[in-house]
Design a protein around this motif. Structure first.
Motif, PDB file in Angstrom:
ATOM      1  N   ALA A  62      16.210  -0.107  -2.331  1.00  0.00           N
ATOM      2  CA  ALA A  62      16.559  -1.365  -1.570  1.00  0.00           C
ATOM      3  C   ALA A  62      15.589  -2.340  -0.333  1.00  0.00           C
ATOM      4  O   ALA A  62      15.738  -3.694  -0.654  1.00  0.00           O
ATOM      5  CB  ALA A  62      17.957  -0.816  -0.396  1.00  0.00           C
ATOM      6  N   GLN A  63      14.696  -1.465  -0.139  1.00  0.00           N
ATOM      7  CA  GLN A  63      13.928  -1.684   1.046  1.00  0.00           C
ATOM      8  C   GLN A  63      12.751  -2.426   0.210  1.00  0.00           C
ATOM      9  O   GLN A  63      12.172  -3.134   0.755  1.00  0.00           O
ATOM     10  CB  GLN A  63      13.208  -0.257   1.572  1.00  0.00           C
ATOM     11  N   GLN A  64      12.500  -2.211  -1.168  1.00  0.00           N
ATOM     12  CA  GLN A  64      11.615  -2.441  -1.866  1.00  0.00           C
ATOM     13  C   GLN A  64      12.575  -3.559  -2.447  1.00  0.00           C
ATOM     14  O   GLN A  64      11.862  -4.881  -2.656  1.00  0.00           O
ATOM     15  CB  GLN A  64      11.426  -1.633  -3.119  1.00  0.00           C
ATOM     16  N   GLY A  65      13.256  -4.171  -2.737  1.00  0.00           N
ATOM     17  CA  GLY A  65      14.289  -5.751  -2.902  1.00  0.00           C
ATOM     18  C   GLY A  65      14.066  -6.298  -1.897  1.00  0.00           C
ATOM     19  O   GLY A  65      13.560  -8.005  -2.386  1.00  0.00           O
ATOM     20  N   LEU A  66      13.823  -6.302  -0.925  1.00  0.00           N
ATOM     21  CA  LEU A  66      13.677  -7.072   0.095  1.00  0.00           C
ATOM     22  C   LEU A  66      12.613  -7.133   0.490  1.00  0.00           C
ATOM     23  O   LEU A  66      12.619  -8.849   0.772  1.00  0.00           O
ATOM     24  CB  LEU A  66      14.469  -6.408   1.368  1.00  0.00           C
ATOM     25  N   LEU A  67      11.491  -6.107   0.787  1.00  0.00           N
ATOM     26  CA  LEU A  67      10.348  -6.655   0.968  1.00  0.00           C
ATOM     27  C   LEU A  67       9.908  -8.053  -0.969  1.00  0.00           C
ATOM     28  O   LEU A  67       9.121  -8.653  -0.568  1.00  0.00           O
ATOM     29  CB  LEU A  67       9.129  -5.432   0.782  1.00  0.00           C
ATOM     30  N   VAL A  68      10.025  -7.759  -1.895  1.00  0.00           N
ATOM     31  CA  VAL A  68       9.447  -8.370  -2.523  1.00  0.00           C
ATOM     32  C   VAL A  68       9.838  -9.320  -2.576  1.00  0.00           C
ATOM     33  O   VAL A  68       9.480 -10.489  -2.666  1.00  0.00           O
ATOM     34  CB  VAL A  68      10.132  -8.000  -4.338  1.00  0.00           C
ATOM     35  N   ASP A  69      11.784 -10.005  -2.138  1.00  0.00           N
ATOM     36  CA  ASP A  69      11.943 -10.883  -2.273  1.00  0.00           C
ATOM     37  C   ASP A  69      11.220 -11.752  -1.263  1.00  0.00           C
ATOM     38  O   ASP A  69      11.588 -13.085  -0.597  1.00  0.00           O
ATOM     39  CB  ASP A  69      13.591 -11.180  -1.544  1.00  0.00           C
ATOM     40  N   GLY A 111       0.499  -1.041  -0.247  1.00  0.00           N
ATOM     41  CA  GLY A 111       0.153   0.416  -0.153  1.00  0.00           C
ATOM     42  C   GLY A 111       0.697   0.995   0.176  1.00  0.00           C
ATOM     43  O   GLY A 111       1.923   1.273  -0.674  1.00  0.00           O
ATOM     44  N   VAL A 112       0.246   1.810   0.546  1.00  0.00           N
ATOM     45  CA  VAL A 112       1.207   3.957   1.063  1.00  0.00           C
ATOM     46  C   VAL A 112       2.819   3.511   1.330  1.00  0.00           C
ATOM     47  O   VAL A 112       3.539   4.262   0.801  1.00  0.00           O
ATOM     48  CB  VAL A 112       0.466   4.900   1.359  1.00  0.00           C
ATOM     49  N   GLY A 113       3.026   2.630   1.953  1.00  0.00           N
ATOM     50  CA  GLY A 113       4.135   2.703   2.146  1.00  0.00           C
ATOM     51  C   GLY A 113       5.321   1.510   1.853  1.00  0.00           C
ATOM     52  O   GLY A 113       6.789   2.408   1.912  1.00  0.00           O
ATOM     53  N   TRP A 114       4.937   1.711   0.232  1.00  0.00           N
ATOM     54  CA  TRP A 114       5.569   0.889  -0.564  1.00  0.00           C
ATOM     55  C   TRP A 114       6.361   2.662  -1.203  1.00  0.00           C
ATOM     56  O   TRP A 114       7.713   2.629  -1.128  1.00  0.00           O
ATOM     57  CB  TRP A 114       5.154   0.676  -2.132  1.00  0.00           C
ATOM     58  N   ARG A 115       5.519   3.837  -0.812  1.00  0.00           N
ATOM     59  CA  ARG A 115       5.691   4.851  -1.802  1.00  0.00           C
ATOM     60  C   ARG A 115       7.063   5.368  -1.167  1.00  0.00           C
ATOM     61  O   ARG A 115       8.339   5.615  -1.563  1.00  0.00           O
ATOM     62  CB  ARG A 115       5.582   5.723  -2.197  1.00  0.00           C
ATOM     63  N   LEU A 163       8.604  -4.147   8.804  1.00  0.00           N
ATOM     64  CA  LEU A 163       8.013  -5.181   7.415  1.00  0.00           C
ATOM     65  C   LEU A 163       8.841  -6.588   7.073  1.00  0.00           C
ATOM     66  O   LEU A 163       8.501  -7.342   7.073  1.00  0.00           O
ATOM     67  CB  LEU A 163       7.036  -4.470   7.258  1.00  0.00           C
ATOM     68  N   VAL A 164      10.001  -5.436   6.834  1.00  0.00           N
ATOM     69  CA  VAL A 164      10.768  -6.382   6.599  1.00  0.00           C
ATOM     70  C   VAL A 164      11.445  -8.042   7.378  1.00  0.00           C
ATOM     71  O   VAL A 164      11.367  -8.857   7.025  1.00  0.00           O
ATOM     72  CB  VAL A 164      12.714  -5.820   5.443  1.00  0.00           C
ATOM     73  N   LYS A 165      11.401  -7.289   8.403  1.00  0.00           N
ATOM     74  CA  LYS A 165      11.558  -8.670   9.376  1.00  0.00           C
ATOM     75  C   LYS A 165      11.128  -9.024  10.261  1.00  0.00           C
ATOM     76  O   LYS A 165      11.134  -9.840   9.880  1.00  0.00           O
ATOM     77  CB  LYS A 165      11.997  -7.738  11.126  1.00  0.00           C
ATOM     78  N   MET A 166       9.643  -8.440  10.049  1.00  0.00           N
ATOM     79  CA  MET A 166       8.193  -9.688  10.176  1.00  0.00           C
ATOM     80  C   MET A 166       8.351 -10.898   9.051  1.00  0.00           C
ATOM     81  O   MET A 166       7.957 -12.367   9.132  1.00  0.00           O
ATOM     82  CB  MET A 166       7.392  -9.263  10.233  1.00  0.00           C
ATOM     83  N   LEU A 167       8.388  -9.814   7.788  1.00  0.00           N
ATOM     84  CA  LEU A 167       8.066 -11.441   6.711  1.00  0.00           C
ATOM     85  C   LEU A 167       9.595 -12.243   6.535  1.00  0.00           C
ATOM     86  O   LEU A 167       9.161 -13.152   6.944  1.00  0.00           O
ATOM     87  CB  LEU A 167       8.524 -10.788   5.406  1.00  0.00           C
ATOM     88  N   THR A 168      10.835 -11.591   7.166  1.00  0.00           N
ATOM     89  CA  THR A 168      11.735 -12.991   7.253  1.00  0.00           C
ATOM     90  C   THR A 168      11.798 -13.884   8.091  1.00  0.00           C
ATOM     91  O   THR A 168      12.430 -14.963   8.186  1.00  0.00           O
ATOM     92  CB  THR A 168      13.444 -11.398   7.921  1.00  0.00           C
ATOM     93  N   ASP A 169      11.147 -13.023   9.175  1.00  0.00           N
ATOM     94  CA  ASP A 169      11.160 -14.192  10.776  1.00  0.00           C
ATOM     95  C   ASP A 169      10.267 -15.034   9.953  1.00  0.00           C
ATOM     96  O   ASP A 169      10.232 -16.094  10.588  1.00  0.00           O
ATOM     97  CB  ASP A 169      10.638 -13.895  11.408  1.00  0.00           C
TER      98      ASP A 169
END
Length: 201
Positions: free
Chosen positions: A83-90, A74-78, A185-191
């Motif tokens: 680099a953060q976007q790349g981590l989120l996608v992965d 959502g709006v957080g993407w913008r 968010l990245v940490k939550m997904l990674t965990d």
């Protein structure tokens, strides 16, 4: 959330690269039926790691994970850096692959019926609807949202009985961004992915 995502992802398709020139409806119908046949074949891969390898090979090239992640965030993407976007996608990609593979290990002879595709006037987007029939359970409508890209038709969202995969994740992602930012968010997904990895067999 994970249970609904598993139901949605159980309906996704292994789309072969040579199918890029087909219309979205014919493509999904042909290869989804082929996937069901593969799962019914004696000696078909049943273990989680085997199915994940199959997904990596046949499914991933046909999903627009960047678009899916942006929509789910959502709006957080913008506000995220490249680099953060790349981590989120992965990490989101990994989560969907694991959830999808888990769903396939629970395959129980579902059948599919298809309706004609609906393509937007400009030919850039399409909606493909199918009906998933399962023994001993109500049938489910499955809507595949697709868009044209330089690499052909890509799936960017799937909905079961009107419940979108992207929307399923959006609320929890937005809450995590509010409390912990993009890094949270990245940490939550990674965990979550690390936890799921311990369950692979």
């Amino acid at each position: 959330m994970m249970r609904m995502a598993a139901w949605i992802l159980s309906a996704l398709l292994a789309l072969p690269a040579f199918a890029q020139t087909e219309g979205p409806g014919k493509l999904i119908e042909r290869v989804s039926l082929d996937m069901l046949k593969t799962l019914q074949t004696e000696g078909a891969p049943k273990g989680k790691k085997e199915i994940m390898a199959l997904v990596e090979q046949k499914v991933l090239p046909h999903f627009d994970f960047a678009r899916m992640t942006a929509l789910a965030t959502g709006v957080g993407w913008r506000s995220a850096t490249p680099a953060q976007q790349g981590l989120l996608v992965d990490q989101f990609r990994t989560l969907l692959v694991r959830t999808y593979s888990t769903a396939l290990t629970r395959y129980t002879n579902q059948t599919l019926e298809f309706q004609p595709e609906r393509v937007s006037p400009d030919g850039a987007k399409a909606l493909v609807r199918s009906l998933l029939k399962q023994p001993g359970a109500p049938a489910l409508t499955i809507d595949y949202k697709m868009a044209t890209t330089p690499g052909g038709w890509k799936i960017y969202d799937v909905a079961i009985d009107g419940v979108s995969l992207v929307t399923t994740y959006r609320d929890s992602f937005a809450e995590q961004v509010r409390t912990g930012g993009i890094d949270g968010l990245v940490k939550m997904l990674t965990d979550k992915n690390a936890q799921l990895a311990t369950q692979d067999t």
